[in-house]
Design a protein around this motif. Structure first.
Motif, PDB file in Angstrom:
ATOM      1  N   LEU A  90       0.807  -1.221   0.000  1.00 53.46           N
ATOM      2  CA  LEU A  90       0.000   0.000   0.000  1.00 53.46           C
ATOM      3  C   LEU A  90       0.839   1.269   0.000  1.00 53.46           C
ATOM      4  N   GLN A  91       2.131   1.128   0.208  1.00 51.44           N
ATOM      5  CA  GLN A  91       2.967   2.310   0.421  1.00 51.44           C
ATOM      6  C   GLN A  91       3.547   2.899  -0.860  1.00 51.44           C
ATOM      7  N   HIS A  92       3.559   4.215  -0.899  1.00 50.02           N
ATOM      8  CA  HIS A  92       4.203   4.947  -1.985  1.00 50.02           C
ATOM      9  C   HIS A  92       5.686   5.146  -1.646  1.00 50.02           C
ATOM     10  N   HIS A  93       5.934   5.654  -0.447  1.00 51.25           N
ATOM     11  CA  HIS A  93       7.304   5.773   0.058  1.00 51.25           C
ATOM     12  C   HIS A  93       7.542   4.615   1.022  1.00 51.25           C
ATOM     13  N   LEU A  94       8.302   3.639   0.592  1.00 50.97           N
ATOM     14  CA  LEU A  94       8.476   2.434   1.388  1.00 50.97           C
ATOM     15  C   LEU A  94       9.239   2.721   2.668  1.00 50.97           C
ATOM     16  N   SER A  95       8.734   2.191   3.770  1.00 47.83           N
ATOM     17  CA  SER A  95       9.422   2.264   5.055  1.00 47.83           C
ATOM     18  C   SER A  95       9.362   0.864   5.659  1.00 47.83           C
ATOM     19  N   GLU A  96      10.510   0.370   6.071  1.00 51.36           N
ATOM     20  CA  GLU A  96      10.578  -1.001   6.552  1.00 51.36           C
ATOM     21  C   GLU A  96       9.827  -1.146   7.863  1.00 51.36           C
ATOM     22  N   ASN A  97       9.021  -2.195   7.953  1.00 51.28           N
ATOM     23  CA  ASN A  97       8.259  -2.476   9.166  1.00 51.28           C
ATOM     24  C   ASN A  97       8.222  -3.993   9.353  1.00 51.28           C
ATOM     25  N   ASN A  98       8.943  -4.468  10.365  1.00 52.82           N
ATOM     26  CA  ASN A  98       9.010  -5.899  10.651  1.00 52.82           C
ATOM     27  C   ASN A  98       8.355  -6.211  11.995  1.00 52.82           C
ATOM     28  N   VAL A  99       7.448  -5.349  12.434  1.00 54.10           N
ATOM     29  CA  VAL A  99       6.776  -5.513  13.718  1.00 54.10           C
ATOM     30  C   VAL A  99       5.700  -6.597  13.617  1.00 54.10           C
ATOM     31  N   THR A 100       5.546  -7.365  14.686  1.00 56.70           N
ATOM     32  CA  THR A 100       4.399  -8.258  14.825  1.00 56.70           C
ATOM     33  C   THR A 100       3.349  -7.506  15.636  1.00 56.70           C
ATOM     34  N   TYR A 101       2.197  -7.259  15.037  1.00 56.87           N
ATOM     35  CA  TYR A 101       1.115  -6.568  15.726  1.00 56.87           C
ATOM     36  C   TYR A 101       0.172  -7.602  16.323  1.00 56.87           C
ATOM     37  N   VAL A 102      -0.080  -7.461  17.616  1.00 55.97           N
ATOM     38  CA  VAL A 102      -1.003  -8.341  18.330  1.00 55.97           C
ATOM     39  C   VAL A 102      -2.096  -7.469  18.943  1.00 55.97           C
ATOM     40  N   GLU A 103      -3.305  -7.611  18.456  1.00 52.99           N
ATOM     41  CA  GLU A 103      -4.428  -6.851  18.983  1.00 52.99           C
ATOM     42  C   GLU A 103      -5.349  -7.779  19.762  1.00 52.99           C
ATOM     43  N   THR A 104      -5.814  -7.315  20.917  1.00 56.96           N
ATOM     44  CA  THR A 104      -6.698  -8.115  21.762  1.00 56.96           C
ATOM     45  C   THR A 104      -7.541  -7.193  22.627  1.00 56.96           C
ATOM     46  N   ASP A 105      -8.421  -7.768  23.440  1.00 52.70           N
ATOM     47  CA  ASP A 105      -9.244  -6.968  24.359  1.00 52.70           C
ATOM     48  C   ASP A 105      -8.358  -6.128  25.278  1.00 52.70           C
ATOM     49  N   ARG A 106      -8.819  -4.944  25.591  1.00 54.70           N
ATOM     50  CA  ARG A 106      -8.058  -4.089  26.506  1.00 54.70           C
ATOM     51  C   ARG A 106      -7.801  -4.791  27.835  1.00 54.70           C
ATOM     52  N   SER A 107      -8.777  -5.545  28.303  1.00 60.49           N
ATOM     53  CA  SER A 107      -8.643  -6.218  29.597  1.00 60.49           C
ATOM     54  C   SER A 107      -7.572  -7.303  29.576  1.00 60.49           C
ATOM     55  N   ALA A 108      -7.222  -7.799  28.383  1.00 59.84           N
ATOM     56  CA  ALA A 108      -6.243  -8.875  28.268  1.00 59.84           C
ATOM     57  C   ALA A 108      -4.862  -8.380  27.849  1.00 59.84           C
ATOM     58  N   MET A 109      -4.748  -7.106  27.475  1.00 54.32           N
ATOM     59  CA  MET A 109      -3.508  -6.597  26.886  1.00 54.32           C
ATOM     60  C   MET A 109      -2.285  -6.782  27.790  1.00 54.32           C
ATOM     61  N   GLU A 110      -2.422  -6.411  29.063  1.00 52.70           N
ATOM     62  CA  GLU A 110      -1.258  -6.482  29.958  1.00 52.70           C
ATOM     63  C   GLU A 110      -0.827  -7.929  30.186  1.00 52.70           C
ATOM     64  N   ALA A 111      -1.785  -8.836  30.339  1.00 48.48           N
ATOM     65  CA  ALA A 111      -1.454 -10.254  30.519  1.00 48.48           C
ATOM     66  C   ALA A 111      -0.768 -10.810  29.269  1.00 48.48           C
ATOM     67  N   VAL A 112      -1.260 -10.432  28.098  1.00 47.96           N
ATOM     68  CA  VAL A 112      -0.645 -10.869  26.841  1.00 47.96           C
ATOM     69  C   VAL A 112       0.774 -10.312  26.721  1.00 47.96           C
TER      70      VAL A 112
END
Length: 232
Positions: free
Chosen positions: A103-125
């Motif tokens: 999707l990018q016009h100006h490429l920027s390297e991104n090797n992050v693993t994104y983990v999305e979850t319930d707010r209540s579970a975020m800290e435990a995860v």
């Protein structure tokens, strides 16, 4: 089913867009076709990317556009397995930052693993993944992301998953749809480096290359507090 498929594609190719009722009115003139068969075949054509869903009950020929698929690498699969075993009832959306590259016009390297979850579970995860030896950041702000996180490295960002966010499954793992990503880059602080003209350009690239479900896009944009016009 093959005969119905050809009829649907023929009808779709002769129109800019069409409703299911218009399609049925035309096909039912044959007299020997069941409407449920038409609906099932239409759904399969959408899944295969031959027909695109424009809005609720409205479709169009895909016109050669591709179906967007988020990137999952070995790290994301391993993380998903850890979290599935530890938190079998928690919702997750997991993907690699390389998903943004097409999707990018100006490429920027991104090797992050994104983990999305319930707010209540975020800290435990966060703690579970940290204990497993990963470098993990918990819902970082724009400032923290800019100053301290090297997006080129294999780090993990744990962030909140918006309820009813549009996701799909790859390898039995929930990943974001293109509609979700396009809205998220406009809203999330850790995507601040993309916001502005680059985010707008990413939107235009997404529209030109991929099938976009407009009703899903509008619904999720509204859920994230963005008007449709401000999202696009």
């Amino acid at each position: 089913m093959n005969g119905v498929k050809e009829l649907i594609l023929s009808f779709a190719s002769s129109r800019k867009e069409f409703s299911t009722d218009e399609l049925w009115d035309w096909i039912s003139q044959d007299g020997d076709i069941v409407r449920n068969t038409v609906n099932i075949t239409l759904s399969r054509l959408v899944s295969k990317g031959e027909i695109m869903r424009v809005s609720r009950g409205v479709y169009a020929m895909a016109k050669g556009k591709s179906i967007f698929r988020a990137v999952l690498e070995d790290r994301e699969i391993q993380v998903a397995e850890i979290l599935r075993n530890k938190y079998p009832f928690a919702p997750f959306c997991i993907y690699n930052g390389k998903s943004l590259v097409p999707l990018q016009h100006h490429l920027s390297e991104n090797n992050v693993t994104y983990v999305e979850t319930d707010r209540s579970a975020m800290e435990a995860v966060f703690n579970t993944l940290k204990d497993a030896g990963y470098e993990v950041w918990l819902n970082p702000s724009e400032d923290i992301t800019y100053k301290y996180i090297d997006l080129r490295k294999p780090v993990i960002i744990v962030k909140p998953l918006v309820t009813e966010a549009p996701t799909e499954k790859i390898n039995d793992i929930n990943v974001p749809t293109i509609e979700k990503l396009l809205v998220d880059i406009k809203k999330d602080e850790d995507f601040a480096y993309l916001q502005g003209s680059e985010a707008q350009r990413m939107w235009e690239i997404g529209e030109s290359l991929y099938n976009i479900n407009q009703s899903r896009l509008k619904r999720y944009a509204k859920r994230r507090g963005l008007s449709y016009n401000s999202a696009v």
